[in-house]
Design a protein around this motif. Structure first.
Motif, PDB file in Angstrom:
ATOM      1  N   GLN A  58       0.811  -1.219   0.000  1.00  0.00           N
ATOM      2  CA  GLN A  58       0.000   0.000   0.000  1.00  0.00           C
ATOM      3  C   GLN A  58       0.843   1.268   0.000  1.00  0.00           C
ATOM      4  OE1 GLN A  58      -3.448  -0.132   2.745  1.00  0.00           O
ATOM      5  NE2 GLN A  58      -2.767  -2.212   3.275  1.00  0.00           N
ATOM      6  N   HIS A  59       2.168   1.127  -0.078  1.00  0.00           N
ATOM      7  CA  HIS A  59       3.093   2.266  -0.085  1.00  0.00           C
ATOM      8  C   HIS A  59       2.915   3.139   1.169  1.00  0.00           C
ATOM      9  CE1 HIS A  59       4.014   1.232  -4.258  1.00  0.00           C
ATOM     10  NE2 HIS A  59       2.690   1.183  -4.492  1.00  0.00           N
ATOM     11  N   LEU A  60       2.822   2.485   2.328  1.00  0.00           N
ATOM     12  CA  LEU A  60       2.695   3.193   3.595  1.00  0.00           C
ATOM     13  C   LEU A  60       4.078   3.395   4.212  1.00  0.00           C
ATOM     14  CD1 LEU A  60      -0.366   1.315   5.159  1.00  0.00           C
ATOM     15  CD2 LEU A  60      -0.366   3.465   3.868  1.00  0.00           C
ATOM     16  N   ASP A 123      -7.216  -3.424   7.911  1.00  0.00           N
ATOM     17  CA  ASP A 123      -6.104  -3.808   7.035  1.00  0.00           C
ATOM     18  C   ASP A 123      -6.506  -5.074   6.286  1.00  0.00           C
ATOM     19  OD1 ASP A 123      -3.708  -3.726   5.763  1.00  0.00           O
ATOM     20  OD2 ASP A 123      -2.464  -4.031   7.553  1.00  0.00           O
ATOM     21  N   PHE A 124      -6.139  -5.125   4.990  1.00  0.00           N
ATOM     22  CA  PHE A 124      -6.521  -6.249   4.136  1.00  0.00           C
ATOM     23  C   PHE A 124      -5.389  -6.469   3.134  1.00  0.00           C
ATOM     24  CE2 PHE A 124      -9.921  -7.972   0.990  1.00  0.00           C
ATOM     25  CZ  PHE A 124      -9.583  -9.263   1.336  1.00  0.00           C
ATOM     26  N   SER A 129       1.361 -12.816  -5.550  1.00  0.00           N
ATOM     27  CA  SER A 129       1.377 -13.989  -6.434  1.00  0.00           C
ATOM     28  C   SER A 129       0.096 -14.804  -6.376  1.00  0.00           C
ATOM     29  CB  SER A 129       2.565 -14.896  -6.087  1.00  0.00           C
ATOM     30  OG  SER A 129       2.451 -15.360  -4.746  1.00  0.00           O
ATOM     31  N   LEU A 130      -0.779 -14.535  -5.369  1.00  0.00           N
ATOM     32  CA  LEU A 130      -2.001 -15.310  -5.201  1.00  0.00           C
ATOM     33  C   LEU A 130      -3.261 -14.473  -5.367  1.00  0.00           C
ATOM     34  CD1 LEU A 130      -0.928 -17.458  -2.124  1.00  0.00           C
ATOM     35  CD2 LEU A 130      -0.946 -18.149  -4.533  1.00  0.00           C
ATOM     36  N   GLN A 131      -3.137 -13.266  -5.901  1.00  0.00           N
ATOM     37  CA  GLN A 131      -4.314 -12.430  -6.137  1.00  0.00           C
ATOM     38  C   GLN A 131      -5.067 -12.903  -7.380  1.00  0.00           C
ATOM     39  OE1 GLN A 131      -3.107  -8.313  -6.235  1.00  0.00           O
ATOM     40  NE2 GLN A 131      -2.360  -8.327  -4.107  1.00  0.00           N
ATOM     41  N   ARG A 132      -6.371 -12.514  -7.429  1.00  0.00           N
ATOM     42  CA  ARG A 132      -7.279 -12.888  -8.523  1.00  0.00           C
ATOM     43  C   ARG A 132      -7.455 -14.404  -8.636  1.00  0.00           C
ATOM     44  NH1 ARG A 132      -8.366  -8.440 -11.548  1.00  0.00           N
ATOM     45  NH2 ARG A 132      -6.890  -6.677 -11.376  1.00  0.00           N
ATOM     46  N   HIS A 133      -7.439 -15.062  -7.478  1.00  0.00           N
ATOM     47  CA  HIS A 133      -7.706 -16.492  -7.425  1.00  0.00           C
ATOM     48  C   HIS A 133      -8.892 -16.809  -6.504  1.00  0.00           C
ATOM     49  CE1 HIS A 133      -3.637 -16.580  -9.098  1.00  0.00           C
ATOM     50  NE2 HIS A 133      -3.883 -17.855  -9.470  1.00  0.00           N
ATOM     51  N   ARG A 158      -9.125   4.151   5.241  1.00  0.00           N
ATOM     52  CA  ARG A 158      -8.200   4.478   4.155  1.00  0.00           C
ATOM     53  C   ARG A 158      -8.085   3.347   3.125  1.00  0.00           C
ATOM     54  NH1 ARG A 158      -3.289   6.338   7.956  1.00  0.00           N
ATOM     55  NH2 ARG A 158      -4.124   4.533   9.062  1.00  0.00           N
ATOM     56  N   PRO A 159      -9.177   3.038   2.449  1.00  0.00           N
ATOM     57  CA  PRO A 159      -9.117   1.919   1.488  1.00  0.00           C
ATOM     58  C   PRO A 159      -8.310   2.303   0.244  1.00  0.00           C
ATOM     59  CG  PRO A 159     -11.229   3.022   1.331  1.00  0.00           C
ATOM     60  CD  PRO A 159     -10.504   3.671   2.472  1.00  0.00           C
ATOM     61  N   SER A 160      -7.636   1.334  -0.294  1.00  0.00           N
ATOM     62  CA  SER A 160      -6.909   1.534  -1.545  1.00  0.00           C
ATOM     63  C   SER A 160      -7.866   1.386  -2.721  1.00  0.00           C
ATOM     64  CB  SER A 160      -5.763   0.526  -1.645  1.00  0.00           C
ATOM     65  OG  SER A 160      -6.276  -0.795  -1.638  1.00  0.00           O
ATOM     66  N   GLN A 161      -7.373   1.721  -3.909  1.00  0.00           N
ATOM     67  CA  GLN A 161      -8.206   1.588  -5.094  1.00  0.00           C
ATOM     68  C   GLN A 161      -8.511   0.116  -5.381  1.00  0.00           C
ATOM     69  OE1 GLN A 161      -9.706   3.956  -6.780  1.00  0.00           O
ATOM     70  NE2 GLN A 161      -8.831   5.540  -5.423  1.00  0.00           N
ATOM     71  N   LYS A 162      -7.596  -0.779  -5.088  1.00  0.00           N
ATOM     72  CA  LYS A 162      -7.851  -2.200  -5.275  1.00  0.00           C
ATOM     73  C   LYS A 162      -8.979  -2.691  -4.378  1.00  0.00           C
ATOM     74  CE  LYS A 162      -3.312  -3.748  -6.867  1.00  0.00           C
ATOM     75  NZ  LYS A 162      -2.172  -4.681  -6.602  1.00  0.00           N
ATOM     76  N   LEU A 163      -8.998  -2.205  -3.123  1.00  0.00           N
ATOM     77  CA  LEU A 163     -10.053  -2.628  -2.203  1.00  0.00           C
ATOM     78  C   LEU A 163     -11.402  -2.062  -2.624  1.00  0.00           C
ATOM     79  CD1 LEU A 163     -10.975  -4.078   0.322  1.00  0.00           C
ATOM     80  CD2 LEU A 163     -10.236  -2.108   1.680  1.00  0.00           C
ATOM     81  N   LEU A 164     -11.449  -0.826  -3.100  1.00  0.00           N
ATOM     82  CA  LEU A 164     -12.713  -0.250  -3.565  1.00  0.00           C
ATOM     83  C   LEU A 164     -13.241  -1.007  -4.782  1.00  0.00           C
ATOM     84  CD1 LEU A 164     -11.967   3.569  -3.158  1.00  0.00           C
ATOM     85  CD2 LEU A 164     -13.351   2.111  -1.671  1.00  0.00           C
ATOM     86  N   LYS A 165     -12.371  -1.381  -5.693  1.00  0.00           N
ATOM     87  CA  LYS A 165     -12.801  -2.165  -6.843  1.00  0.00           C
ATOM     88  C   LYS A 165     -13.253  -3.553  -6.421  1.00  0.00           C
ATOM     89  CE  LYS A 165      -9.799   0.210 -10.142  1.00  0.00           C
ATOM     90  NZ  LYS A 165      -8.662   0.055 -11.099  1.00  0.00           N
TER      91      LYS A 165
END
Length: 333
Positions: A58-60, A123-124, A129-133, A158-165
């Motif tokens: 998340q570039h924190l 936090d999520f 390597s295991l995303q979109r599965h 503070r959700p990221s754009q990936k979490l909102l999608k």
């Protein structure tokens, strides 16, 4: 995510739930059990490494999930394990989801402030390597069932754009309610916030006792009507000042007498409880001679002057005073 110890033996279930105590879950029967301190240290290592990986993704600037933060807050962490991958027979971690209840001040559709305490997504993270599965949906759905909440009732920190999608794709959460803080809530968040208060335990006991007791309740006692404020007459300050001022006697009775020398030995007072001590006169005593002297020095009353003026002969005292004076020659004839 791999670790140097046996993750499969440490976390027997596919999804493990950890609280602030970070206690290792119950192990399967027939497996060797190492020292409990070592198991807790391994769990703390997993939590710290997952927090670092999430902050990097998340570039924190710093991790928001760690073992020390878990121990100091009442948060719950869901850890997903990969049962199919067994590198060197030790297993691997797919990702985690951290939630917790927080007291927030949020704005509704009318921009009114509301104090709520919803379940928050803190936090999520799923390994790259295991995303979109389907691992993220599996972990998120397990949390919803465990916590018994709906997706629109959550507040996301503070959700990221990936979490909102992700929420829009799987739970149709698209329309957000603007807030002044870092939390994001969706439309329908306030649908279940205002619920009628539950009846207290005391009220339930009274209702049950009333149902079992056939005797009617005693009639309520009527209280007397309350007096109006206008009828109350408080003790005014002017009356109090009037009572404090002592009435001064007229002149010459207001002249203080000469104080006599106090006796060397005052008379003894009675020590009995039935007798009261002797008291002196309330008004000063004026001797008769001093009173007569004061009366002679008084100016004559206007009525007395009028009588003296109308009397041709005058008073006897006036005739004596005038007869003693020497007469002139004209008055002899």
């Amino acid at each position: 995510m791999e670790f140097p110890f046996d993750v499969d033996a440490l976390l027997p279930e596919r999804i493990t739930v950890l609280d602030q105590h970070l206690r290792p879950p119950a192990r399967r029967p027939g497996t060797t059990t190492p020292a409990r301190v070592d198991l807790q240290q391994q769990i703390m290592t997993i939590v710290d490494e997952l927090g670092k990986a999430s902050a990097k993704a998340q570039h924190l600037p710093a991790p928001i999930t760690s073992a020390s933060r878990m121990q100091s807050n009442r948060h719950v962490m869901y850890i997903l394990k990969d049962t199919s991958a067994r590198p060197a027979g030790k297993g691997a971690i797919v990702g985690f989801l951290k939630v917790g209840y927080k007291k927030l001040f949020v704005l509704d559709d009318r921009e009114a402030h509301n104090e709520v305490e919803p379940l928050c997504i803190l936090d999520f993270y799923i390994h790259e390597s295991l995303q979109r599965h389907g691992h993220g949906r599996e972990l998120f759905q397990h949390m919803l069932q465990k916590e018994r909440v709906e997706p629109h009732q959550l507040a996301i920190d503070r959700p990221s754009q990936k979490l909102l999608k992700f929420l829009n794709k799987h739970y149709n959460l698209e329309t957000t309610v603007p807030q002044v803080n870092n939390f994001v809530i969706f439309e329908g968040f306030f649908a279940h916030q205002h619920r009628p208060p539950a009846t207290s335990l005391r009220a339930t006991r009274h209702s049950r006792a009333a149902a079992l007791d056939p005797m009617p309740a005693a009639p309520a006692r009527k209280l007397p009507p309350k007096r109006a404020e206008g009828e109350i007459k408080p003790y005014s300050s002017s009356d109090r000042e009037f009572l404090k001022v002592a009435v001064e006697p007229p002149w010459p009775l207001n002249r203080a007498p000469r104080r006599a020398t106090p006796p060397a030995h005052p008379p003894p007072r009675s020590s009995s409880l039935g007798n009261s001590p002797e008291r002196g006169p309330l008004r000063p005593f004026v001797p008769e001679q001093e009173l007569l002297r004061s009366l002679r020095l008084c100016p004559p009353h206007p009525t007395a002057r009028l009588l003296l003026a109308t009397d041709p002969g005058g008073s006897p005292a006036q005739r004596r005073r005038t007869s003693s004076l020497p007469r002139s020659d004209d008055s002899r004839y």
